[in-house]
Design a protein around this motif. Structure first.
Motif, mmCIF file in Angstrom:
data_model
loop_
_atom_site.group_PDB
_atom_site.id
_atom_site.type_symbol
_atom_site.label_atom_id
_atom_site.label_comp_id
_atom_site.label_asym_id
_atom_site.label_seq_id
_atom_site.Cartn_x
_atom_site.Cartn_y
_atom_site.Cartn_z
ATOM 1 N N ALA A 148 0.813 -1.219 0.000
ATOM 2 C CA ALA A 148 0.000 0.000 0.000
ATOM 3 C C ALA A 148 0.843 1.265 0.000
ATOM 4 O O ALA A 148 0.296 2.362 -0.145
ATOM 5 N N GLY A 149 2.153 1.126 0.183
ATOM 6 C CA GLY A 149 3.027 2.291 0.080
ATOM 7 C C GLY A 149 3.795 2.661 1.324
ATOM 8 O O GLY A 149 4.425 3.727 1.360
ATOM 9 N N ALA A 150 3.795 1.819 2.348
ATOM 10 C CA ALA A 150 4.557 2.123 3.560
ATOM 11 C C ALA A 150 6.055 2.081 3.263
ATOM 12 O O ALA A 150 6.552 1.109 2.711
ATOM 13 N N GLY A 151 6.763 3.129 3.659
ATOM 14 C CA GLY A 151 8.210 3.134 3.543
ATOM 15 C C GLY A 151 8.880 2.504 4.747
ATOM 16 O O GLY A 151 10.035 2.105 4.683
ATOM 17 N N LEU A 152 8.128 2.437 5.856
ATOM 18 C CA LEU A 152 8.631 1.833 7.086
ATOM 19 C C LEU A 152 7.510 1.030 7.716
ATOM 20 O O LEU A 152 6.317 1.354 7.562
ATOM 21 N N LEU A 153 7.887 0.002 8.458
ATOM 22 C CA LEU A 153 6.960 -0.726 9.317
ATOM 23 C C LEU A 153 7.463 -0.608 10.748
ATOM 24 O O LEU A 153 8.662 -0.760 11.009
ATOM 25 N N ASP A 154 6.553 -0.350 11.682
ATOM 26 C CA ASP A 154 6.921 -0.195 13.084
ATOM 27 C C ASP A 154 6.288 -1.323 13.879
ATOM 28 O O ASP A 154 5.074 -1.355 14.080
ATOM 29 N N LEU A 155 7.108 -2.259 14.334
ATOM 30 C CA LEU A 155 6.632 -3.434 15.061
ATOM 31 C C LEU A 155 6.754 -3.189 16.558
ATOM 32 O O LEU A 155 7.839 -2.841 17.044
ATOM 33 N N GLU B 272 9.522 -13.960 15.575
ATOM 34 C CA GLU B 272 9.137 -14.662 14.350
ATOM 35 C C GLU B 272 8.678 -13.699 13.266
ATOM 36 O O GLU B 272 9.068 -13.814 12.091
ATOM 37 N N ALA B 273 7.860 -12.721 13.646
ATOM 38 C CA ALA B 273 7.349 -11.768 12.651
ATOM 39 C C ALA B 273 8.475 -10.908 12.083
ATOM 40 O O ALA B 273 8.531 -10.664 10.865
ATOM 41 N N LEU B 274 9.369 -10.442 12.942
ATOM 42 C CA LEU B 274 10.475 -9.617 12.459
ATOM 43 C C LEU B 274 11.348 -10.386 11.482
ATOM 44 O O LEU B 274 11.686 -9.882 10.398
ATOM 45 N N CYS B 275 11.719 -11.583 11.825
ATOM 46 C CA CYS B 275 12.589 -12.376 10.949
ATOM 47 C C CYS B 275 11.913 -12.670 9.609
ATOM 48 O O CYS B 275 12.552 -12.608 8.548
ATOM 49 N N ALA B 276 10.613 -12.963 9.654
ATOM 50 C CA ALA B 276 9.896 -13.251 8.411
ATOM 51 C C ALA B 276 9.786 -12.006 7.533
ATOM 52 O O ALA B 276 9.975 -12.072 6.308
ATOM 53 N N LEU B 277 9.494 -10.856 8.143
ATOM 54 C CA LEU B 277 9.391 -9.617 7.363
ATOM 55 C C LEU B 277 10.747 -9.208 6.803
ATOM 56 O O LEU B 277 10.829 -8.707 5.677
ATOM 57 N N ARG B 278 11.799 -9.420 7.587
ATOM 58 C CA ARG B 278 13.138 -9.089 7.074
ATOM 59 C C ARG B 278 13.450 -9.915 5.833
ATOM 60 O O ARG B 278 14.049 -9.416 4.859
ATOM 61 N N ILE C 180 11.538 -1.019 15.345
ATOM 62 C CA ILE C 180 11.060 -1.755 16.512
ATOM 63 C C ILE C 180 10.715 -0.765 17.604
ATOM 64 O O ILE C 180 11.554 0.019 18.054
ATOM 65 N N ASP C 181 9.467 -0.803 18.027
ATOM 66 C CA ASP C 181 8.937 0.084 19.062
ATOM 67 C C ASP C 181 9.184 -0.581 20.417
ATOM 68 O O ASP C 181 8.433 -1.458 20.834
ATOM 69 N N VAL D 27 15.554 -6.172 24.039
ATOM 70 C CA VAL D 27 14.783 -6.300 22.799
ATOM 71 C C VAL D 27 15.483 -5.571 21.667
ATOM 72 O O VAL D 27 15.545 -6.073 20.531
ATOM 73 N N MET D 28 16.019 -4.395 21.949
ATOM 74 C CA MET D 28 16.749 -3.648 20.918
ATOM 75 C C MET D 28 17.874 -4.477 20.329
ATOM 76 O O MET D 28 18.031 -4.579 19.109
ATOM 77 N N GLU D 29 18.670 -5.082 21.203
ATOM 78 C CA GLU D 29 19.833 -5.845 20.744
ATOM 79 C C GLU D 29 19.412 -7.054 19.913
ATOM 80 O O GLU D 29 19.975 -7.319 18.833
ATOM 81 N N GLN D 30 18.410 -7.787 20.390
ATOM 82 C CA GLN D 30 17.943 -8.958 19.635
ATOM 83 C C GLN D 30 17.396 -8.539 18.271
ATOM 84 O O GLN D 30 17.663 -9.183 17.248
ATOM 85 N N ALA D 31 16.628 -7.446 18.254
ATOM 86 C CA ALA D 31 16.008 -6.995 17.007
ATOM 87 C C ALA D 31 17.048 -6.504 16.011
ATOM 88 O O ALA D 31 16.962 -6.794 14.809
ATOM 89 N N LEU D 32 18.027 -5.751 16.478
ATOM 90 C CA LEU D 32 19.071 -5.266 15.577
ATOM 91 C C LEU D 32 19.876 -6.427 15.004
ATOM 92 O O LEU D 32 20.228 -6.427 13.820
ATOM 93 N N ASN D 33 20.144 -7.409 15.811
ATOM 94 C CA ASN D 33 20.859 -8.586 15.316
ATOM 95 C C ASN D 33 20.031 -9.367 14.298
ATOM 96 O O ASN D 33 20.588 -10.089 13.461
ATOM 97 N N ALA D 34 18.695 -9.222 14.371
ATOM 98 C CA ALA D 34 17.799 -9.914 13.438
ATOM 99 C C ALA D 34 17.503 -9.088 12.192
ATOM 100 O O ALA D 34 16.722 -9.523 11.337
ATOM 101 N N GLY D 35 18.082 -7.879 12.106
ATOM 102 C CA GLY D 35 17.928 -7.103 10.876
ATOM 103 C C GLY D 35 17.078 -5.861 10.972
ATOM 104 O O GLY D 35 16.786 -5.234 9.940
ATOM 105 N N ALA D 36 16.678 -5.432 12.160
ATOM 106 C CA ALA D 36 15.922 -4.188 12.294
ATOM 107 C C ALA D 36 16.797 -3.002 11.915
ATOM 108 O O ALA D 36 18.020 -3.021 12.108
#
Length: 344
Positions: free
Chosen positions: A116-123, A146-152, A162-163, A169-178
Protein backbone atom coordinates in the motif's frame (compact mmCIF):
# COMPACT_ATOMS: atom_id res chain seq x y z
CA UNK A 1 22.82 23.09 21.34
CA UNK A 2 21.05 25.66 23.47
CA UNK A 3 17.25 25.70 23.33
CA UNK A 4 16.75 28.62 25.73
CA UNK A 5 16.11 30.68 22.61
CA UNK A 6 13.60 29.29 20.12
CA UNK A 7 12.20 30.45 16.81
CA UNK A 8 8.55 29.75 15.99
CA UNK A 9 7.90 29.92 12.22
CA UNK A 10 4.39 30.87 11.02
CA UNK A 11 2.57 32.25 8.00
CA UNK A 12 3.36 29.19 5.88
CA UNK A 13 3.12 29.21 2.09
CA UNK A 14 3.74 26.34 -0.33
CA UNK A 15 4.73 25.53 -3.90
CA UNK A 16 5.15 28.42 -6.31
CA UNK A 17 4.05 30.96 -3.72
CA UNK A 18 6.80 29.73 -1.40
CA UNK A 19 9.44 29.94 -4.12
CA UNK A 20 8.44 33.46 -5.10
CA UNK A 21 8.23 34.67 -1.51
CA UNK A 22 11.71 33.31 -0.73
CA UNK A 23 13.13 34.86 -3.91
CA UNK A 24 11.61 38.23 -2.99
CA UNK A 25 13.05 38.07 0.52
CA UNK A 26 9.62 37.84 2.14
CA UNK A 27 9.94 34.24 3.37
CA UNK A 28 12.46 31.60 4.36
CA UNK A 29 12.30 27.86 3.64
CA UNK A 30 11.13 25.76 6.59
CA UNK A 31 13.63 23.00 7.39
CA UNK A 32 14.45 22.59 3.72
CA UNK A 33 10.95 21.30 2.99
CA UNK A 34 7.99 22.24 0.81
CA UNK A 35 6.87 25.14 3.00
CA UNK A 36 8.29 28.60 3.55
CA UNK A 37 7.47 30.84 6.50
CA UNK A 38 6.76 34.54 6.23
CA UNK A 39 6.46 35.32 9.94
CA UNK A 40 8.51 34.41 12.97
CA UNK A 41 8.18 34.70 16.75
CA UNK A 42 11.40 34.94 18.76
CA UNK A 43 11.23 33.28 22.20
CA UNK A 44 13.71 33.69 25.01
CA UNK A 45 12.67 31.65 28.02
CA UNK A 46 8.93 32.29 27.87
CA UNK A 47 9.22 35.87 26.62
CA UNK A 48 7.93 36.39 23.07
CA UNK A 49 8.81 39.06 20.58
CA UNK A 50 5.45 38.67 18.87
CA UNK A 51 5.20 37.56 15.25
CA UNK A 52 7.19 39.72 12.83
CA UNK A 53 8.13 39.52 9.13
CA UNK A 54 11.20 37.38 8.55
CA UNK A 55 13.02 40.38 7.07
CA UNK A 56 12.68 42.19 10.40
CA UNK A 57 14.52 39.59 12.52
CA UNK A 58 17.37 41.31 14.40
CA UNK A 59 20.95 40.27 13.67
CA UNK A 60 21.39 38.64 17.07
CA UNK A 61 18.93 35.88 16.12
CA UNK A 62 20.51 34.72 12.88
CA UNK A 63 21.94 31.53 14.38
CA UNK A 64 18.54 30.43 15.72
CA UNK A 65 16.89 31.39 12.44
CA UNK A 66 19.40 29.36 10.46
CA UNK A 67 18.59 26.36 12.66
CA UNK A 68 14.96 26.21 11.49
CA UNK A 69 15.92 26.84 7.87
CA UNK A 70 18.46 24.02 7.64
CA UNK A 71 17.18 20.71 6.29
CA UNK A 72 17.30 17.72 8.67
CA UNK A 73 19.47 14.78 7.68
CA UNK A 74 18.25 11.31 6.83
CA UNK A 75 17.92 9.47 10.11
CA UNK A 76 18.61 6.17 8.30
CA UNK A 77 15.22 6.46 6.55
CA UNK A 78 14.54 7.07 2.82
CA UNK A 79 14.41 10.73 1.82
CA UNK A 80 11.09 12.51 1.43
CA UNK A 81 7.89 12.23 3.43
CA UNK A 82 7.22 8.66 4.53
CA UNK A 83 4.21 6.70 5.74
CA UNK A 84 5.04 4.28 8.56
CA UNK A 85 2.73 1.34 9.07
CA UNK A 86 1.91 0.30 12.63
CA UNK A 87 2.06 -3.42 13.46
CA UNK A 88 0.98 -4.15 17.04
CA UNK A 89 1.93 -7.67 18.12
CA UNK A 90 0.17 -7.26 21.46
CA UNK A 91 -3.09 -8.59 22.88
CA UNK A 92 -3.97 -5.27 24.55
CA UNK A 93 -3.22 -2.32 22.24
CA UNK A 94 -5.96 0.30 22.33
CA UNK A 95 -6.86 0.07 18.62
CA UNK A 96 -6.11 -3.41 17.31
CA UNK A 97 -4.92 -5.49 20.24
CA UNK A 98 -4.79 -9.19 19.38
CA UNK A 99 -5.39 -8.77 15.64
CA UNK A 100 -1.72 -9.36 14.80
CA UNK A 101 -0.73 -11.35 17.87
CA UNK A 102 0.00 -14.40 15.74
CA UNK A 103 3.13 -13.99 13.65
CA UNK A 104 1.60 -15.09 10.36
CA UNK A 105 -1.15 -12.49 10.69
CA UNK A 106 1.38 -9.77 11.48
CA UNK A 107 3.55 -10.71 8.51
CA UNK A 108 0.59 -10.74 6.12
CA UNK A 109 -0.57 -7.35 7.41
CA UNK A 110 2.94 -5.91 7.14
CA UNK A 111 3.38 -7.08 3.57
CA UNK A 112 0.01 -5.56 2.69
CA UNK A 113 1.12 -2.25 4.22
CA UNK A 114 4.28 -2.34 2.11
CA UNK A 115 2.19 -2.95 -1.02
CA UNK A 116 0.00 0.00 0.00
CA UNK A 117 3.03 2.29 0.08
CA UNK A 118 4.56 2.12 3.56
CA UNK A 119 8.21 3.13 3.54
CA UNK A 120 8.63 1.83 7.09
CA UNK A 121 6.96 -0.73 9.32
CA UNK A 122 6.92 -0.19 13.08
CA UNK A 123 6.63 -3.43 15.06
CA UNK A 124 5.68 -3.20 18.72
CA UNK A 125 5.09 -5.92 21.28
CA UNK A 126 4.47 -3.86 24.42
CA UNK A 127 1.36 -1.71 24.71
CA UNK A 128 2.12 1.83 25.93
CA UNK A 129 -1.48 2.98 26.24
CA UNK A 130 -2.38 4.57 29.60
CA UNK A 131 -2.50 1.90 32.30
CA UNK A 132 -1.16 -0.86 30.05
CA UNK A 133 0.08 -4.03 31.74
CA UNK A 134 3.84 -4.48 32.00
CA UNK A 135 5.58 -7.31 30.15
CA UNK A 136 9.13 -8.54 30.55
CA UNK A 137 11.69 -7.88 27.80
CA UNK A 138 11.83 -11.63 27.20
CA UNK A 139 8.04 -11.78 26.69
CA UNK A 140 8.26 -8.78 24.40
CA UNK A 141 10.95 -10.38 22.24
CA UNK A 142 9.07 -13.69 22.12
CA UNK A 143 6.14 -11.83 20.55
CA UNK A 144 8.39 -10.06 18.05
CA UNK A 145 10.98 -12.52 16.89
CA UNK A 146 9.14 -14.66 14.35
CA UNK A 147 7.35 -11.77 12.65
CA UNK A 148 10.47 -9.62 12.46
CA UNK A 149 12.59 -12.38 10.95
CA UNK A 150 9.90 -13.25 8.41
CA UNK A 151 9.39 -9.62 7.36
CA UNK A 152 13.14 -9.09 7.07
CA UNK A 153 13.29 -12.05 4.69
CA UNK A 154 10.16 -11.22 2.68
CA UNK A 155 10.49 -7.40 2.55
CA UNK A 156 14.27 -6.94 2.26
CA UNK A 157 14.07 -3.32 1.07
CA UNK A 158 11.61 -2.08 3.69
CA UNK A 159 12.84 -0.16 6.73
CA UNK A 160 11.85 -2.14 9.81
CA UNK A 161 11.45 -0.21 13.06
CA UNK A 162 11.06 -1.76 16.51
CA UNK A 163 8.94 0.08 19.06
CA UNK A 164 10.62 -0.82 22.35
CA UNK A 165 12.03 0.72 25.56
CA UNK A 166 14.19 -2.27 26.46
CA UNK A 167 17.83 -2.76 25.53
CA UNK A 168 17.46 -6.55 25.49
CA UNK A 169 14.78 -6.30 22.80
CA UNK A 170 16.75 -3.65 20.92
CA UNK A 171 19.83 -5.85 20.74
CA UNK A 172 17.94 -8.96 19.64
CA UNK A 173 16.01 -7.00 17.01
CA UNK A 174 19.07 -5.27 15.58
CA UNK A 175 20.86 -8.59 15.32
CA UNK A 176 17.80 -9.91 13.44
CA UNK A 177 17.93 -7.10 10.88
CA UNK A 178 15.92 -4.19 12.29
CA UNK A 179 16.89 -0.76 10.91
CA UNK A 180 15.39 1.65 13.44
CA UNK A 181 14.71 1.71 17.18
CA UNK A 182 11.63 3.69 18.21
CA UNK A 183 11.80 4.38 21.97
CA UNK A 184 8.81 6.10 23.58
CA UNK A 185 10.99 6.90 26.59
CA UNK A 186 13.67 8.62 24.48
CA UNK A 187 16.28 6.18 25.86
CA UNK A 188 15.44 7.08 29.47
CA UNK A 189 13.70 3.85 30.53
CA UNK A 190 16.64 1.46 30.24
CA UNK A 191 20.11 2.75 31.21
CA UNK A 192 21.71 0.22 28.84
CA UNK A 193 19.82 1.48 25.78
CA UNK A 194 22.06 4.42 24.92
CA UNK A 195 25.41 2.62 25.24
CA UNK A 196 23.99 -0.26 23.22
CA UNK A 197 22.80 1.94 20.36
CA UNK A 198 26.12 3.76 20.22
CA UNK A 199 27.58 0.45 19.04
CA UNK A 200 25.17 0.28 16.09
CA UNK A 201 24.32 2.44 13.07
CA UNK A 202 20.53 2.16 13.19
CA UNK A 203 18.14 5.09 13.14
CA UNK A 204 16.83 6.18 16.54
CA UNK A 205 13.43 7.76 17.23
CA UNK A 206 13.17 9.75 20.45
CA UNK A 207 9.64 10.44 21.70
CA UNK A 208 8.53 13.02 24.23
CA UNK A 209 6.79 11.62 27.28
CA UNK A 210 6.67 12.52 30.95
CA UNK A 211 6.50 9.79 33.54
CA UNK A 212 5.65 6.30 32.33
CA UNK A 213 2.66 4.83 30.47
CA UNK A 214 1.24 4.06 33.92
CA UNK A 215 1.74 7.59 35.36
CA UNK A 216 1.87 9.97 32.39
CA UNK A 217 -1.66 11.29 32.85
CA UNK A 218 -0.47 12.89 36.11
CA UNK A 219 2.12 15.01 34.26
CA UNK A 220 0.11 17.26 31.95
CA UNK A 221 1.00 20.69 33.38
CA UNK A 222 2.97 22.82 30.90
CA UNK A 223 3.85 26.50 30.98
CA UNK A 224 3.67 26.48 27.17
CA UNK A 225 3.05 23.15 25.45
CA UNK A 226 5.08 24.04 22.36
CA UNK A 227 8.14 25.49 24.05
CA UNK A 228 8.20 22.86 26.79
CA UNK A 229 7.94 19.86 24.46
CA UNK A 230 10.65 21.21 22.13
CA UNK A 231 13.00 21.97 25.02
CA UNK A 232 12.42 18.63 26.75
CA UNK A 233 12.94 16.78 23.47
CA UNK A 234 16.01 18.94 22.91
CA UNK A 235 17.45 17.66 26.18
CA UNK A 236 16.88 14.09 24.93
CA UNK A 237 18.66 14.89 21.67
CA UNK A 238 21.55 16.47 23.56
CA UNK A 239 21.84 13.45 25.84
CA UNK A 240 21.89 11.02 22.91
CA UNK A 241 24.51 13.04 21.03
CA UNK A 242 26.67 13.50 24.15
CA UNK A 243 26.44 9.73 24.67
CA UNK A 244 27.92 9.08 21.23
CA UNK A 245 25.01 8.82 18.77
CA UNK A 246 25.55 10.67 15.49
CA UNK A 247 22.86 13.41 15.17
CA UNK A 248 22.25 12.19 11.61
CA UNK A 249 20.70 9.02 13.08
CA UNK A 250 18.12 10.81 15.22
CA UNK A 251 14.42 11.48 14.63
CA UNK A 252 12.01 13.11 17.09
CA UNK A 253 8.37 12.45 17.97
CA UNK A 254 6.41 15.03 20.03
CA UNK A 255 4.47 12.20 21.67
CA UNK A 256 0.84 12.97 20.96
CA UNK A 257 -1.33 11.47 23.68
CA UNK A 258 1.57 10.91 26.08
CA UNK A 259 1.25 13.20 29.13
CA UNK A 260 -0.93 15.59 27.13
CA UNK A 261 -4.61 16.47 27.15
CA UNK A 262 -6.70 16.65 23.98
CA UNK A 263 -6.46 20.44 23.98
CA UNK A 264 -2.68 20.30 24.42
CA UNK A 265 -2.38 17.74 21.62
CA UNK A 266 -4.26 20.01 19.24
CA UNK A 267 -2.19 23.04 20.21
CA UNK A 268 0.99 21.06 19.63
CA UNK A 269 -0.24 19.77 16.27
CA UNK A 270 -0.96 23.33 15.15
CA UNK A 271 2.58 24.37 16.12
CA UNK A 272 4.61 21.54 14.61
CA UNK A 273 6.98 23.99 12.84
CA UNK A 274 8.49 24.67 16.28
CA UNK A 275 10.08 21.22 16.09
CA UNK A 276 12.32 22.49 13.29
CA UNK A 277 14.46 23.98 16.08
CA UNK A 278 15.71 20.47 16.85
CA UNK A 279 17.23 19.83 13.42
CA UNK A 280 15.80 16.29 13.20
CA UNK A 281 13.19 14.58 11.06
CA UNK A 282 9.83 14.57 12.79
CA UNK A 283 7.56 11.59 13.44
CA UNK A 284 3.84 12.36 13.66
CA UNK A 285 1.97 9.64 15.52
CA UNK A 286 -1.69 10.55 16.03
CA UNK A 287 -3.25 7.45 14.53
CA UNK A 288 -6.65 6.54 16.02
CA UNK A 289 -5.76 8.19 19.31
CA UNK A 290 -8.17 9.52 21.90
CA UNK A 291 -7.57 13.08 20.70
CA UNK A 292 -9.06 12.15 17.30
CA UNK A 293 -12.08 10.55 18.96
CA UNK A 294 -12.60 13.57 21.22
CA UNK A 295 -12.70 15.96 18.27
CA UNK A 296 -14.68 13.80 15.84
CA UNK A 297 -16.96 11.89 18.19
CA UNK A 298 -15.74 8.57 16.76
CA UNK A 299 -15.78 6.31 19.81
CA UNK A 300 -14.44 3.23 18.03
CA UNK A 301 -10.69 3.71 17.39
CA UNK A 302 -10.96 1.73 14.14
CA UNK A 303 -13.29 4.42 12.76
CA UNK A 304 -10.84 7.29 13.36
CA UNK A 305 -8.77 6.94 10.19
CA UNK A 306 -10.22 9.97 8.33
CA UNK A 307 -9.48 12.16 11.35
CA UNK A 308 -6.04 10.60 11.59
CA UNK A 309 -5.29 11.49 7.97
CA UNK A 310 -6.40 15.10 8.39
CA UNK A 311 -4.28 15.52 11.52
CA UNK A 312 -1.22 13.77 10.09
CA UNK A 313 -1.09 16.03 7.04
CA UNK A 314 0.00 18.88 9.35
CA UNK A 315 3.39 17.19 9.48
CA UNK A 316 4.06 17.56 5.77
CA UNK A 317 5.17 21.17 6.18
CA UNK A 318 8.41 19.74 7.57
CA UNK A 319 10.86 18.01 5.25
CA UNK A 320 11.00 14.23 5.43
CA UNK A 321 8.29 13.88 8.03
CA UNK A 322 7.25 10.35 8.99
CA UNK A 323 3.52 9.75 9.40
CA UNK A 324 2.91 6.76 11.68
CA UNK A 325 -0.53 5.25 11.00
CA UNK A 326 -2.61 2.08 11.09
CA UNK A 327 -4.31 2.68 7.72
CA UNK A 328 -1.40 2.96 5.31
CA UNK A 329 -3.40 2.97 2.07
CA UNK A 330 -5.64 5.83 3.13
CA UNK A 331 -2.70 7.88 4.40
CA UNK A 332 -0.72 7.36 1.21
CA UNK A 333 -3.68 8.63 -0.82
CA UNK A 334 -4.02 11.67 1.42
CA UNK A 335 -0.32 12.49 1.10
CA UNK A 336 -0.42 12.23 -2.69
CA UNK A 337 -3.40 14.58 -2.92
CA UNK A 338 -1.79 17.07 -0.51
CA UNK A 339 1.44 17.03 -2.52
CA UNK A 340 -0.44 17.49 -5.77
CA UNK A 341 -2.45 20.44 -4.42
CA UNK A 342 0.71 22.15 -3.15
CA UNK A 343 2.76 21.18 -6.21
CA UNK A 344 5.54 19.63 -4.13
Amino acid sequence: MDFTRLVEPAGLVYGRAAQEAVKAGNALPLAGGPAAFTLVDLIEGYTRSGFMPVAAVPAGWQAELARVVAAPVGGMVPLGAQVMGILNLTPDSFSDGGVHAQAQHAVAAGLEQVRAGAGLLDLGAESTRPGAALVTPQQEWARLEEALCALRAQAPNTVLSIDTRNSFVMEQALNAGANVINDVSALMHDPQALPLLVQHTCGVMLMHMRGTPQTMEQHTHYTDIGYDVVRELGQCVQRAVAGGIDPARLMVDPGFGFAKTTEQNMQLLARLPLLANLGCRVVVGVSRKRMIGAVTGAQNPARRDPGTQAASLCGLALKGSILRVHDVGGMVQAVKVWQSVHNV
